[in-house]
Design a protein around this motif. Structure first.
Motif, PDB file in Angstrom:
ATOM      1  N   PHE A  34      68.458  97.852  31.725  1.00 15.57           N
ATOM      2  CA  PHE A  34      69.668  98.428  32.318  1.00 15.57           C
ATOM      3  C   PHE A  34      69.579  99.920  32.620  1.00 15.57           C
ATOM      4  CE2 PHE A  34      71.359  94.526  30.549  1.00 15.57           C
ATOM      5  CZ  PHE A  34      72.340  94.150  31.454  1.00 15.57           C
ATOM      6  N   HIS A  35      68.505 100.587  32.207  1.00 16.75           N
ATOM      7  CA  HIS A  35      68.510 102.044  32.341  1.00 16.75           C
ATOM      8  C   HIS A  35      68.614 102.493  33.796  1.00 16.75           C
ATOM      9  CE1 HIS A  35      64.179 101.302  33.020  1.00 16.75           C
ATOM     10  NE2 HIS A  35      64.185 102.437  33.707  1.00 16.75           N
ATOM     11  N   LEU A  36      67.950 101.787  34.706  1.00 15.57           N
ATOM     12  CA  LEU A  36      67.955 102.253  36.095  1.00 15.57           C
ATOM     13  C   LEU A  36      69.339 102.153  36.746  1.00 15.57           C
ATOM     14  CD1 LEU A  36      65.922 103.546  37.928  1.00 15.57           C
ATOM     15  CD2 LEU A  36      65.377 101.299  38.870  1.00 15.57           C
ATOM     16  N   PRO A  37      70.024 101.003  36.683  1.00 14.62           N
ATOM     17  CA  PRO A  37      71.377 100.982  37.271  1.00 14.62           C
ATOM     18  C   PRO A  37      72.348 101.927  36.576  1.00 14.62           C
ATOM     19  CG  PRO A  37      70.908  98.913  36.135  1.00 14.62           C
ATOM     20  CD  PRO A  37      69.628  99.651  36.233  1.00 14.62           C
ATOM     21  N   ILE A  38      72.240 102.086  35.261  1.00 16.07           N
ATOM     22  CA  ILE A  38      73.145 102.994  34.554  1.00 16.07           C
ATOM     23  C   ILE A  38      72.887 104.434  34.987  1.00 16.07           C
ATOM     24  CG2 ILE A  38      73.764 103.950  32.305  1.00 16.07           C
ATOM     25  CD1 ILE A  38      73.286 101.211  31.083  1.00 16.07           C
ATOM     26  N   MET A  39      71.612 104.838  35.051  1.00 19.92           N
ATOM     27  CA  MET A  39      71.290 106.209  35.466  1.00 19.92           C
ATOM     28  C   MET A  39      71.699 106.445  36.917  1.00 19.92           C
ATOM     29  SD  MET A  39      67.545 106.693  33.651  1.00 19.92           S
ATOM     30  CE  MET A  39      67.261 108.317  34.372  1.00 19.92           C
ATOM     31  N   PHE A  40      71.515 105.444  37.763  1.00 19.37           N
ATOM     32  CA  PHE A  40      71.893 105.570  39.171  1.00 19.37           C
ATOM     33  C   PHE A  40      73.395 105.797  39.305  1.00 19.37           C
ATOM     34  CE2 PHE A  40      73.351 103.595  43.117  1.00 19.37           C
ATOM     35  CZ  PHE A  40      72.569 104.248  44.059  1.00 19.37           C
ATOM     36  N   LEU A  41      74.190 105.008  38.582  1.00 22.44           N
ATOM     37  CA  LEU A  41      75.643 105.153  38.649  1.00 22.44           C
ATOM     38  C   LEU A  41      76.100 106.464  38.017  1.00 22.44           C
ATOM     39  CD1 LEU A  41      76.710 101.490  37.782  1.00 22.44           C
ATOM     40  CD2 LEU A  41      76.762 102.609  40.033  1.00 22.44           C
ATOM     41  N   ALA A  42      75.435 106.870  36.921  1.00 23.98           N
ATOM     42  CA  ALA A  42      75.804 108.130  36.266  1.00 23.98           C
ATOM     43  C   ALA A  42      75.531 109.316  37.179  1.00 23.98           C
ATOM     44  CB  ALA A  42      75.037 108.277  34.953  1.00 23.98           C
ATOM     45  N   ARG A  43      74.433 109.264  37.912  1.00 25.24           N
ATOM     46  CA  ARG A  43      74.149 110.374  38.826  1.00 25.24           C
ATOM     47  C   ARG A  43      75.209 110.450  39.922  1.00 25.24           C
ATOM     48  NH1 ARG A  43      69.221 112.144  42.861  1.00 25.24           N
ATOM     49  NH2 ARG A  43      70.371 113.969  43.541  1.00 25.24           N
ATOM     50  N   ARG A  44      75.586 109.318  40.466  1.00 23.90           N
ATOM     51  CA  ARG A  44      76.597 109.335  41.519  1.00 23.90           C
ATOM     52  C   ARG A  44      77.946 109.845  41.003  1.00 23.90           C
ATOM     53  NH1 ARG A  44      75.825 106.654  46.412  1.00 23.90           N
ATOM     54  NH2 ARG A  44      78.086 106.384  46.547  1.00 23.90           N
ATOM     55  N   ALA A  45      78.233 109.559  39.726  1.00 24.04           N
ATOM     56  CA  ALA A  45      79.516 109.970  39.154  1.00 24.04           C
ATOM     57  C   ALA A  45      79.556 111.466  38.851  1.00 24.04           C
ATOM     58  CB  ALA A  45      79.800 109.168  37.892  1.00 24.04           C
ATOM     59  N   PHE A  46      78.409 112.048  38.426  1.00 22.22           N
ATOM     60  CA  PHE A  46      78.410 113.441  37.950  1.00 22.22           C
ATOM     61  C   PHE A  46      77.597 114.372  38.837  1.00 22.22           C
ATOM     62  CE2 PHE A  46      78.562 110.821  33.943  1.00 22.22           C
ATOM     63  CZ  PHE A  46      79.918 111.011  33.704  1.00 22.22           C
ATOM     64  N   ASP A  47      77.153 113.914  39.997  1.00 22.47           N
ATOM     65  CA  ASP A  47      76.189 114.657  40.799  1.00 22.47           C
ATOM     66  C   ASP A  47      76.661 116.071  41.144  1.00 22.47           C
ATOM     67  OD1 ASP A  47      73.907 115.157  42.131  1.00 22.47           O
ATOM     68  OD2 ASP A  47      74.314 113.897  43.855  1.00 22.47           O
ATOM     69  N   SER A  48      77.908 116.218  41.488  1.00 24.06           N
ATOM     70  CA  SER A  48      78.408 117.523  41.951  1.00 24.06           C
ATOM     71  C   SER A  48      78.980 118.380  40.828  1.00 24.06           C
ATOM     72  CB  SER A  48      79.489 117.306  43.011  1.00 24.06           C
ATOM     73  OG  SER A  48      80.566 116.549  42.482  1.00 24.06           O
ATOM     74  N   LEU A  49      78.883 117.905  39.602  1.00 27.46           N
ATOM     75  CA  LEU A  49      79.541 118.605  38.498  1.00 27.46           C
ATOM     76  C   LEU A  49      78.612 119.511  37.703  1.00 27.46           C
ATOM     77  CD1 LEU A  49      81.747 115.665  37.125  1.00 27.46           C
ATOM     78  CD2 LEU A  49      82.381 117.459  38.770  1.00 27.46           C
ATOM     79  N   MET A  50      77.303 119.359  37.872  1.00 25.04           N
ATOM     80  CA  MET A  50      76.372 120.109  37.030  1.00 25.04           C
ATOM     81  C   MET A  50      75.021 120.212  37.712  1.00 25.04           C
ATOM     82  SD  MET A  50      75.952 117.112  34.156  1.00 25.04           S
ATOM     83  CE  MET A  50      77.738 116.850  34.140  1.00 25.04           C
ATOM     84  N   PRO A  51      74.192 121.190  37.328  1.00 22.99           N
ATOM     85  CA  PRO A  51      72.850 121.312  37.913  1.00 22.99           C
ATOM     86  C   PRO A  51      71.969 120.121  37.527  1.00 22.99           C
ATOM     87  CG  PRO A  51      73.155 122.857  36.098  1.00 22.99           C
ATOM     88  CD  PRO A  51      74.496 122.270  36.372  1.00 22.99           C
ATOM     89  N   GLU A  52      70.942 119.881  38.329  1.00 27.59           N
ATOM     90  CA  GLU A  52      70.133 118.670  38.138  1.00 27.59           C
ATOM     91  C   GLU A  52      69.460 118.576  36.773  1.00 27.59           C
ATOM     92  OE1 GLU A  52      66.365 117.066  40.498  1.00 27.59           O
ATOM     93  OE2 GLU A  52      68.265 116.600  41.500  1.00 27.59           O
ATOM     94  N   PRO A  53      68.880 119.627  36.214  1.00 30.93           N
ATOM     95  CA  PRO A  53      68.266 119.483  34.886  1.00 30.93           C
ATOM     96  C   PRO A  53      69.260 119.011  33.824  1.00 30.93           C
ATOM     97  CG  PRO A  53      67.546 121.513  35.914  1.00 30.93           C
ATOM     98  CD  PRO A  53      68.640 120.979  36.782  1.00 30.93           C
ATOM     99  N   VAL A  54      70.482 119.553  33.867  1.00 25.50           N
ATOM    100  CA  VAL A  54      71.508 119.110  32.923  1.00 25.50           C
ATOM    101  C   VAL A  54      71.915 117.675  33.242  1.00 25.50           C
ATOM    102  CG1 VAL A  54      73.829 119.521  32.039  1.00 25.50           C
ATOM    103  CG2 VAL A  54      72.343 121.460  32.612  1.00 25.50           C
ATOM    104  N   LEU A  55      72.018 117.354  34.518  1.00 22.64           N
ATOM    105  CA  LEU A  55      72.420 116.015  34.926  1.00 22.64           C
ATOM    106  C   LEU A  55      71.413 114.966  34.466  1.00 22.64           C
ATOM    107  CD1 LEU A  55      74.415 114.258  36.480  1.00 22.64           C
ATOM    108  CD2 LEU A  55      73.130 114.771  38.569  1.00 22.64           C
ATOM    109  N   ILE A  56      70.135 115.312  34.508  1.00 24.03           N
ATOM    110  CA  ILE A  56      69.114 114.374  34.025  1.00 24.03           C
ATOM    111  C   ILE A  56      69.336 114.063  32.549  1.00 24.03           C
ATOM    112  CG2 ILE A  56      66.653 114.118  33.530  1.00 24.03           C
ATOM    113  CD1 ILE A  56      66.077 115.676  36.088  1.00 24.03           C
TER     114      ILE A  56
END
Length: 386
Positions: free
Chosen positions: A277-299
């Motif tokens: 499940f990690h890939l779909p969860i990470m994909f959805l999490a990125r779409r949800a938080f993409d504009s809220l934080m810089p990429e290193p923190v988002l990862i």
């Protein structure tokens, strides 16, 4: 856990392998980071295969090969793998069907979905599940070889020929067929068979350091010395994976402290759900938080969300479904056992015992008691032996 067959270090090893699979897919979710990520997903999956072979031989190899034990094994493995796998397939299929989502590694169309349901699909991490199931179907044959090696020597030679042919032909690793992954499972099973015979060997701290060093080399050698072996899948990596699993299973000092630590054992406990499940969860999490934080923190956030989501799925789908299916199977076995012993026969035996008890109390001799006394007077060998 207090099970006698439970080896904490192997849980930690499984957790590290699962984490490295997740790390290998960061570049899929975050393309800008892909060029900076050193992926070791193939090594992790190869280690999973060797670990699976080890555990099958360790947990079942010493048990008698009976129809009941083989059916118990197959049901247990199916219950362990399929329900949570099916849930992951359904989730990916739903995400793939959302046109504006552009899900990475999709299941495209109804036929592709049916292939995955029937364990013939290869999207994303799902490619590794068919060979795992195929090994489970093959394992009863290997089980017979482990239980009676003298009787099934020809089959053992057949396995050896298959491994040699695999090495000579250099069959490709990734794919849904077992044949190219067979050495990982077989060498792992050989290590599992030898594990119980090494009980007198107490590994030293030096062995523990060597185990950790070997583990680090196994995961990094292709990247550190790419000219040495640019391809991972092969007999040399299968042997190395089995040796690592065998050493870790002995729980040598230092290595055991690292691999038995609570965080890595937690990852090991949820490793299958995390893997699926990690890939779909990470994909959805990125779409949800993409504009809220810089990429290193988002990862970091998406990794934490993936671990939390995997734990939730482990607790709500993986474990309950396994318990339900195994419980239903045990209930079915119990009902079959009752059918094999007719109720009329049980009732008749109870009546005979009651009748005998009445006659003993009344001072008369029952036919059964008389037969027993006669057998004793005649020195019946079978009665004495019982």
């Amino acid at each position: 856990m207090s099970r006698p067959d439970y080896i904490p270090s192997l849980d930690g090893l499984r957790g590290i392998a699962a984490l490295l699979v997740v790390q290998a897919h960061i570049g899929l979710v975050f393309p800008n980071t892909a060029q900076h990520v050193m992926t070791m997903g193939s090594e992790a999956v190869g280690l999973f295969f060797a670990l699976s072979g080890f555990l099958m031989a360790h947990l079942y190899g010493s048990r008698p090969v009976t129809r009941e034990n083989v059916l118990d094994f197959l049901v247990s493995r199916f219950a362990r793998i399929y329900p949570v796998y099916l849930a992951a397939v359904v989730l990916v299929a739903v995400l793939s069907g959302m046109q504006d989502l552009n899900f990475i590694q999709p299941i495209a169309g109804g036929m592709d979905f049916v292939r995955h349901v029937l364990l013939l699909g290869s999207s994303g991490v799902f490619w590794s599940i068919p060979p795992e199931i195929q090994f489970y179907l093959l394992f009863p044959v290997l089980w017979l070889c482990l239980a009676r090696p003298q009787r099934y020597g020809g089959v053992i030679v057949g396995f050896a020929v298959a491994v040699a042919a695999d090495g000579l032909l250099e069959l490709p690793g990734p794919g849904i067929m077992l044949v190219s992954k067979l050495p990982y499972f077989l060498f792992g099973a050989l290590a599992g068979t030898m594990h119980s015979r090494w009980e007198r060997w107490t590994p030293s701290a030096l062995t523990g350091i060597f185990t950790l060093l070997l583990l680090a080399v196994f995961f990094t050698y292709r990247h550190v010395v790419p000219s040495f072996s640019p391809e991972f899948w092969g007999l040399q990596s299968a042997v190395a994976a089995a040796v690592i699993v065998a050493l870790v299973a002995r729980q040598p000092p230092i290595a055991a402290s690292v691999l038995s630590a609570a965080p890595v054992r937690f990852l090991g406990a949820i490793s299958f759900s995390l893997y699926l499940f990690h890939l779909p969860i990470m994909f959805l999490a990125r779409r949800a938080f993409d504009s809220l934080m810089p990429e290193p923190v988002l990862i970091g956030v998406t990794l934490a969300v993936a671990a939390g989501g995997a734990w939730f799925i482990h607790e709500t789908i993986e474990v309950p479904s396994r318990r339900l299916l195994v419980g239903l199977w045990q209930h079915h076995r119990w009902r079959l056992a009752l059918r094999e012993t007719p109720v009329e026969g049980i009732d008749r035996a109870i009546l005979d015992l009651k009748e005998t008890e009445k006659r003993l109390h009344s001072g008369t001799t029952s036919p059964i008691a008389g037969e027993l006394r006669e057998a004793e007077d005649n020195g019946d060998g079978k009665l004495r032996a019982s």
